[in-house]
Design an enzyme around this catalytic site. Structure first.
Site, short mmCIF file in Angstrom:
data_model
loop_
_atom_site.label_atom_id
_atom_site.label_comp_id
_atom_site.label_asym_id
_atom_site.label_seq_id
_atom_site.Cartn_x
_atom_site.Cartn_y
_atom_site.Cartn_z
N LYS A 239 -3.34 -23.09 -57.67
CA LYS A 239 -1.98 -22.57 -57.88
C LYS A 239 -1.79 -22.37 -59.36
CE LYS A 239 1.69 -21.68 -55.31
NZ LYS A 239 1.70 -21.27 -53.90
P1 NAD Z 1 10.76 -15.32 -53.85
O1 NAD Z 1 10.82 -15.44 -55.32
O2 NAD Z 1 10.51 -13.99 -53.24
O3 NAD Z 1 12.10 -15.93 -53.21
C1 NAD Z 1 12.58 -17.21 -53.54
C2 NAD Z 1 13.96 -17.37 -52.93
O4 NAD Z 1 14.39 -18.70 -53.14
C3 NAD Z 1 15.01 -16.46 -53.59
O5 NAD Z 1 15.86 -15.96 -52.60
C4 NAD Z 1 15.76 -17.42 -54.50
O6 NAD Z 1 17.09 -17.02 -54.74
C5 NAD Z 1 15.71 -18.69 -53.66
N1 NAD Z 1 15.94 -19.90 -54.44
C6 NAD Z 1 15.38 -20.27 -55.62
N2 NAD Z 1 15.88 -21.45 -56.02
C7 NAD Z 1 16.76 -21.84 -55.07
C8 NAD Z 1 17.59 -22.97 -54.91
N3 NAD Z 1 17.62 -23.94 -55.82
N4 NAD Z 1 18.36 -23.05 -53.80
C9 NAD Z 1 18.36 -22.05 -52.87
N5 NAD Z 1 17.59 -20.97 -52.98
C10 NAD Z 1 16.80 -20.86 -54.05
O7 NAD Z 1 9.64 -16.37 -53.39
P2 NAD Z 1 8.80 -16.38 -52.04
O8 NAD Z 1 7.50 -15.70 -52.29
O9 NAD Z 1 9.65 -15.93 -50.90
O10 NAD Z 1 8.47 -17.94 -51.90
C11 NAD Z 1 9.38 -18.84 -51.31
C12 NAD Z 1 8.63 -20.10 -50.89
O11 NAD Z 1 7.60 -19.75 -49.97
C13 NAD Z 1 7.93 -20.85 -52.03
O12 NAD Z 1 7.91 -22.23 -51.72
C14 NAD Z 1 6.52 -20.31 -51.96
O13 NAD Z 1 5.59 -21.20 -52.55
C15 NAD Z 1 6.36 -20.23 -50.46
N6 NAD Z 1 5.30 -19.33 -50.02
C16 NAD Z 1 5.28 -18.02 -50.39
C17 NAD Z 1 4.28 -17.19 -49.92
C18 NAD Z 1 4.24 -15.72 -50.23
O14 NAD Z 1 3.40 -15.02 -49.66
N7 NAD Z 1 5.09 -15.19 -51.07
C19 NAD Z 1 3.26 -17.71 -49.10
C20 NAD Z 1 3.32 -19.05 -48.71
C21 NAD Z 1 4.34 -19.85 -49.18
#
Ligand code: NAD
Length: 490
Positions: free
Chosen positions: A176
């Site tokens: 990561k």
């Molecule tokens: P992103 O940046 O597209 O979205 C993040 C979201 O979380 C946004 O809507 C933001 O406003 C919200 N957020 C941030 N801080 C917050 C808080 N304190 N309270 C409430 N909402 C909050 O990110 P993403 O890619 O959707 O990733 C989200 C999660 O999923 C992370 O934990 C990431 O590690 C995990 N994840 C992502 C992927 C991927 O393919 N993008 C794959 C596996 C896991």
């Protein structure tokens, strides 16, 4: 306030700048507060500070935000991940030497690098890449941009990636990365220069057969295209066209895969379908709430809508909204695209953090940051299933509460694996110069993630443990087997 707390607090300076406030806002991790709410006045808890915002936290105690944030240490994701590993090891009595290998990371890179801002000034930034394990294949894991990224968070997330790829039976290890920054503080041009400079600083520590980044919080296909372009530019002309798989989650035109953008949300929904089948639960009448409406949350919400389920509350970093009659996820996604968050969405009512968490629904999809479900929030959640779209959303104390309250959990390393599975497909397509249709991708994704669910369910029944521990056990078993077969060099 206890005496020690007060002494500790006296050593802190009051918040003076917007930047400090923003940091505090992130540290506290509670959305819905705006700068305008920082008011002058004395707070009942700290008394001595004149810049504070007084809010009612989930615990029900009225306190100054500043006091709250500074007195609360950021929960350590890495510690939580290791605690979870130890819990699983106790059940299966894993080989002690192998446990020791798995509890540590392999390589940790911290780079401080200068980037020219639009003003002409130079800013120093800090970036991280942690490579946890590559026994099963090249290191693989996302890259996030966030002001609270630190080495322990990246270690924890890298370790979760190792479990995830092992659990899915795909030939990758776990890594990561992240850069400590608030994307809102930088222009698009500055983000491009930051991305390119960080990629350059990583040098050969990433590579198509060695360590392959992907999008995560606040990073997207455009950022992956800049990483690819920077990496390619450092290659010789003959190597240049053989390295498009140095990064996944690219735009389609730059070698991305069909279905990658929605992949994590799609995987979450495939597993919710599976859970519903197993529990004879009709998704057609289900209500769901989603925390985080970025890539994972918005896709999961949109895809679940096709089952006839109703989205009734959403929270993101800008605030929380609710509408009992249902929120259209497509309309909300368009609104978020234009306005940067759910706050102010005209077809729902604003609610606070506590109300969001206590909204009665069938399914909760956390898809924001880690450590959101703690002992307090787990106590007020009123759902049947938590489908963990985000990484590490549940603290160990929160997990205990969910178990005591018989709330089912599809754990992160299983539930959100759709992203890394389709990243694997993208990597394969790039290596073979192939292009797969989205139907083929979806079918393959479903097969892999649902069979991992079956393995976890069987392990849960066999060892009489919760799904999280079972998922961990399946992952460790695979890694243990590989280490035993190959031995330790020399
Ligand atoms: P992103 O940046 O597209 O979205 C993040 C979201 O979380 C946004 O809507 C933001 O406003 C919200 N957020 C941030 N801080 C917050 C808080 N304190 N309270 C409430 N909402 C909050 O990110 P993403 O890619 O959707 O990733 C989200 C999660 O999923 C992370 O934990 C990431 O590690 C995990 N994840 C992502 C992927 C991927 O393919 N993008 C794959 C596996 C896991």
């Amino acid at each position: 306030m206890k005496k020690n707390d007060r002494d500790d607090f006296k050593m802190l300076k009051p918040i003076a700048t917007t930047k400090e406030w923003k940091l505090l806002y992130y540290q506290h991790g509670r959305p819905g507060l705006e700068e305008s709410r920082v008011s002058k006045g004395l707070c009942g808890s700290c008394e001595i500070y004149d810049i504070c915002s007084i809010v009612k936290p989930v615990t029900g105690i009225w306190r100054c935000e500043y006091y709250q944030a500074k007195s609360k240490k950021k929960p350590n994701l890495y510690e939580n991940v290791i605690r979870q590993l130890e819990k699983a090891e106790e059940v299966i009595h894993c080989d002690k030497d192998i446990c020791e290998i798995l509890a540590g990371t392999m390589n940790e890179l911290v780079v401080h690098f200068p980037v020219k801002m639009d003003t002409g000034r130079v800013k120093m930034l800090t970036g991280y890449r942690v490579q946890h394990n590559n026994a099963l294949g090249p290191f693989k894991g996302g890259l996030r941009f966030h002001p609270l990224v630190d080495i322990d968070e990246v270690r924890g997330l890298a370790t979760l990636m190792t479990w995830k790829t092992a659990l899915m039976n795909i030939p990758f290890g776990g890594a990561k990365g992240g850069i400590q920054l608030d994307p809102g503080d930088f222009s698009a041009k500055e983000i491009e220069r930051i991305t390119r400079r960080f990629t350059y600083a990583l040098g050969n520590n990433i590579g198509p057969e060695y360590d392959i980044p992907a999008p995560d919080v606040n990073t997207n296909p455009q950022i992956m295209a800049w990483i690819l372009d920077t990496y390619m530019s450092t290659m010789t002309p003959t190597e240049r066209n053989r390295c498009s798989h140095v990064v996944t989650g690219k735009p389609l035109e730059s070698g991305g895969s069909q279905g990658r953008n929605k992949a994590t949300g799609q995987g979450v929904v495939f597993l919710i379908e599976k859970w519903a089948q197993d529990h004879r639960f009709n998704l057609n009448r289900a209500d769901y709430i989603v925390q985080g409406f970025g890539n994972v949350g918005s896709w999961a919400a949109r895809l679940l809508k096709h089952h006839g389920s109703k989205l009734i509350a959403v929270e993101d970093v800008t605030g929380a909204i609710r509408k009992k009659e249902g929120i259209d996820p497509e309309e909300l996604a368009d609104y978020v695209q234009q306005n940067g968050g759910v706050n102010g969405f005209p077809k729902a009512d604003p609610i606070d953090h506590e109300t969001f968490f206590s909204t009665k629904a069938d399914i909760f999809i956390p898809a924001a940051l880690e450590n959101q479900i703690n002992a307090d929030t787990a106590e007020i959640l009123d759902v049947r299933l938590v489908a963990e779209g985000s990484n590490g959303p549940t603290e160990p104390e929160g997990d205990k509460v969910l178990q005591r309250r018989h709330i089912d959990v599809i754990p992160d390393i299983l539930c959100n694996a759709g992203g890394v599975i389709v990243s694997y497909f993208e990597w394969l397509q790039n290596k073979r110069s192939e292009f797969w249709e989205v139907e083929e991708i979806d079918n393959k994704l479903k097969k892999i993630i649902v069979s991992a669910y079956e393995r976890v369910k069987n392990a849960s029944e066999r060892h009489k443990v919760d799904m999280r521990t079972a998922a961990q056990i399946v992952a460790i078993n695979r890694l243990e087997m590989v280490y035993k077969e190959r031995g330790i060099f020399p």
